[in-house]
Design a protein around this motif. Structure first.
Motif, PDB file in Angstrom:
ATOM      1  N   TRP A 400       0.980  -0.747 -24.518  1.00  0.00           N
ATOM      2  CA  TRP A 400       1.756  -1.491 -23.522  1.00  0.00           C
ATOM      3  C   TRP A 400       2.444  -0.581 -22.513  1.00  0.00           C
ATOM      4  O   TRP A 400       2.631  -0.941 -21.352  1.00  0.00           O
ATOM      5  N   LYS A 401       2.818   0.614 -22.929  1.00  0.00           N
ATOM      6  CA  LYS A 401       3.473   1.534 -22.001  1.00  0.00           C
ATOM      7  C   LYS A 401       2.546   1.863 -20.839  1.00  0.00           C
ATOM      8  O   LYS A 401       2.965   1.868 -19.668  1.00  0.00           O
ATOM      9  N   THR A 402       1.277   2.124 -21.152  1.00  0.00           N
ATOM     10  CA  THR A 402       0.306   2.422 -20.099  1.00  0.00           C
ATOM     11  C   THR A 402       0.090   1.215 -19.200  1.00  0.00           C
ATOM     12  O   THR A 402       0.033   1.334 -17.973  1.00  0.00           O
ATOM     13  N   VAL A 403      -0.028   0.042 -19.817  1.00  0.00           N
ATOM     14  CA  VAL A 403      -0.235  -1.187 -19.029  1.00  0.00           C
ATOM     15  C   VAL A 403       0.953  -1.449 -18.123  1.00  0.00           C
ATOM     16  O   VAL A 403       0.796  -1.784 -16.936  1.00  0.00           O
ATOM     17  N   ASN A 404       2.146  -1.280 -18.642  1.00  0.00           N
ATOM     18  CA  ASN A 404       3.349  -1.567 -17.864  1.00  0.00           C
ATOM     19  C   ASN A 404       3.492  -0.618 -16.676  1.00  0.00           C
ATOM     20  O   ASN A 404       3.998  -0.996 -15.615  1.00  0.00           O
ATOM     21  N   GLN A 405       3.021   0.620 -16.842  1.00  0.00           N
ATOM     22  CA  GLN A 405       3.115   1.590 -15.751  1.00  0.00           C
ATOM     23  C   GLN A 405       2.087   1.327 -14.653  1.00  0.00           C
ATOM     24  O   GLN A 405       2.366   1.537 -13.477  1.00  0.00           O
ATOM     25  N   MET A 407       0.145  -1.660 -14.213  1.00  0.00           N
ATOM     26  CA  MET A 407      -0.096  -3.042 -13.805  1.00  0.00           C
ATOM     27  C   MET A 407       0.688  -3.372 -12.541  1.00  0.00           C
ATOM     28  O   MET A 407       1.912  -3.216 -12.511  1.00  0.00           O
ATOM     29  N   TRP A 409       2.528  -5.660 -10.987  1.00  0.00           N
ATOM     30  CA  TRP A 409       3.159  -6.961 -11.226  1.00  0.00           C
ATOM     31  C   TRP A 409       3.510  -7.665  -9.923  1.00  0.00           C
ATOM     32  O   TRP A 409       3.582  -8.897  -9.884  1.00  0.00           O
TER      33      TRP A 409
END
Length: 571
Positions: A400-405, A407, A409
């Motif tokens: 999730w850390k990679t996705v959050n960085q 993505m 949004w």
């Protein structure tokens, strides 16, 4: 005067944000209707998007505030539009793209594509556009763009890196780097003379050398190399912009070709089905040498990658599985697995978003490496169990850390703002009002009617989603065609295709938003290229519908299935 103008230019966004709402405020004040209020919001957001007064995602939040205040929609309905099925498809597609990048699979694919296609720009554009257009004929345009854009960007980055290494500026930079590596700090026991000698040698190492004969560069030569490097960066940025636009435009164009390629085509099919139910039944030698050198560097880089790791293989398998599931979900020409298994009362409960989110969840569960205990014999397993050493947890393919960085949004909110605008147009009656204003078109020729309506739809779809545009306009256009005794397909078909010509704004269609999210493009870049492509697209559609479209769809006759009481005199 110059100072005042400089202050105005510096604070232009604040001035635009203040003046634009006031300048168009007479529209809802002089025409106190819901249609005018909704039109005010649409015009305001379109201007803010074009001039980039605020971040695009922030502007997309306007309906949450303005629609309830203007009694167009209540806040609950507006907020529900910001996370629809298409948004989840967008999120899932980007999660897959992030996983491809996270395991470095995109570099392997990029180098492989370059080795196959070569490094000529024309071949790269043709290859990526052909693949993108073909995929978008069968799977959603959003998913196709989300898959292809990261690969295309990786290819361009690798090509730029290779060209930089083979250019004069790159060779000079390499010489300077080697010089830095060779210099060593003097020890305390060095004599004063040795220190001075080494200092002079170090000073010489700092001076840039000419890549051909090794002499120290003059100031003029150094300036020329800086100019060459700047031109290389500008060329690379332009190339990246062109590739991003090519991929997202190819996805939209390819989706037009098949019934299931894009949702507006399915909307038209549904409208036609209901309508029948209701009314009856060459490069230079130096360039070639440069391309050969770049190709050689790319080949060497590809060899350095070595064999595929487990994480790359796993992501590749999941990626292919995703494409197969998308292809076979509901092909259109045959029953798919979604219609056979997950079907109730003739309605499929599974969409493309369901599939891509499922694959994304698997990436959070599957480890990125094969557990070591699976590769050892029984004795080694027992020895490991008896040892007190702690076993580290293997990371998953995606975290999730990679996705959050990675993505974007803000683009998710941007898409939601487009859906909110479309819903507001429907709730306020703005779409019906626009349709009623089309009735006087019966006094002009049929080709002129089709051309004007195609231009209107192509313009309207820039601010609303393609699906919303076709859903709102097609029933109105069908009724108008029936009233003037014109074959409804002659109007509905070109307008449906024109609804997919959303090329000017990032909010116009998800593929545009994906291309815009990579940061290489500005709104003005997309608007300049998209406006020309919109006009060419409409003209191409008009050529098709007025030539081979006539015999193909029998447009010379008013169909029996379109007859009704109001059109009884049509022959």
């Amino acid at each position: 005067m110059t100072a005042v103008w400089r202050v105005i230019v510096t604070h232009r966004n604040y001035l635009i944000a203040l003046l634009v709402p006031l300048l168009i405020l007479p529209l809802p004040l002089l025409v106190p209707t819901q249609e005018a209020r909704c039109g005010y919001v649409i015009i305001l957001m379109a201007l803010f998007w074009c001039m980039e007064v605020l971040p695009l995602g922030v502007t997309a939040l306007f309906p949450v505030v303005l629609f309830p205040l203007m009694n167009i929609m209540d806040s609950t309905k507006v907020c529900m539009e910001y996370l629809k099925d298409t948004n989840m498809l967008f999120i899932g597609g980007l999660m897959v793209a992030i996983a491809v990048e996270h395991c470095n699979l995109h570099k392997r694919i990029a180098l492989g594509v370059l080795l196959i296609l070569g490094v000529r720009p024309a071949l790269l554009f043709m290859g990526f556009m052909s693949v993108t257009a073909f995929l978008s004929m069968w799977i959603s345009n959003t998913a196709t763009t989300a898959m292809m854009i990261p690969i295309a960007q990786a290819v361009l980055e690798q090509l730029h890196k290779s060209e930089h290494e083979t250019s004069p500026a790159g060779r000079v930079a390499e010489s300077i780097n080697k010089a830095f590596e060779l210099q060593e700090a003097p020890s305390k026991s060095d004599s004063s003379q040795e220190t001075q000698t080494q200092a002079c040698a170090t000073l010489l190492l700092f001076l840039p050398l000419h890549p051909d004969n090794g002499h120290v560069l003059t100031v003029e030569e150094e300036e020329k190399l800086k100019d060459v490097k700047q031109l290389e960066e500008e060329k690379h940025l332009t190339f990246c912009k062109g590739m991003s636009l090519s991929v997202c435009y190819a996805a939209s164009i390819g989706g037009i070709a098949t019934l299931t390629g894009t949702t507006p085509n399915l909307v038209m099919k549904g409208q036609i089905d209901d309508f029948r139910k209701n009314f009856g039944c060459g490069a230079s030698a130096s360039m070639k040498a440069k391309q050969k050198m770049a190709y050689r560097v790319i080949k060497d880089e590809h060899k350095k990658l070595g064999p595929m790791r487990f994480s790359e293989i796993a992501v590749t398998v999941l990626f292919l599985l995703l494409v197969v599931l998308w292809f076979t979900r509901d092909p259109g020409f045959m029953p798919g697995w979604a219609t056979n298994v997950f079907n109730k009362n003739g309605k499929s409960y599974v969409t493309d978003a369901t599939v891509v989110i499922f694959i994304s969840l698997l990436m959070f569960l599957i480890p990125s490496e094969i557990p070591t205990y699976l590769c050892r014999n029984r004795a080694q397993q027992v020895q490991q169990q008896d040892s007190t050493r702690q076993t580290s947890v293997l990371p998953a393919l995606l975290d999730w850390k990679t996705v959050n960085q990675k993505m974007p949004w803000n683009i998710v909110i941007l898409l939601g703002g487009g859906f909110a605008l479309a819903k507001g147009s429907e709730e306020s009656g703005l779409s019906v009002w626009l349709g009623s204003k089309l009735t006087p078109l019966q006094n002009i020729s049929s080709p002129a009617i089709a051309l004007l309506l195609c231009l209107l739809v192509a313009t309207f779809t820039e601010c609303t989603s393609n699906v919303a545009t076709t859903t709102l306009f097609l029933p109105i256009l069908a009724s108008m065609a029936q009233a003037i005794c014109l074959n409804p397909l002659y109007i509905m078909l070109p307008c449906t295709l024109s609804a997919s010509l959303a090329f000017m704004l990032p909010v116009a269609t998800p593929p545009n938003a994906i291309a815009f999210s990579y940061g290489k493009l500005k709104v003005i870049d997309m608007a300049k290229a998209g406006s020309v492509l919109n006009i060419l697209g409409v003209l191409t559609i008009m050529l098709a519908i007025n030539t081979w479209g006539y015999p193909m769809f029998d447009l010379n006759h008013f169909p029996v299935w379109a007859n009704s009481t109001s059109a009884a005199s049509c022959k």
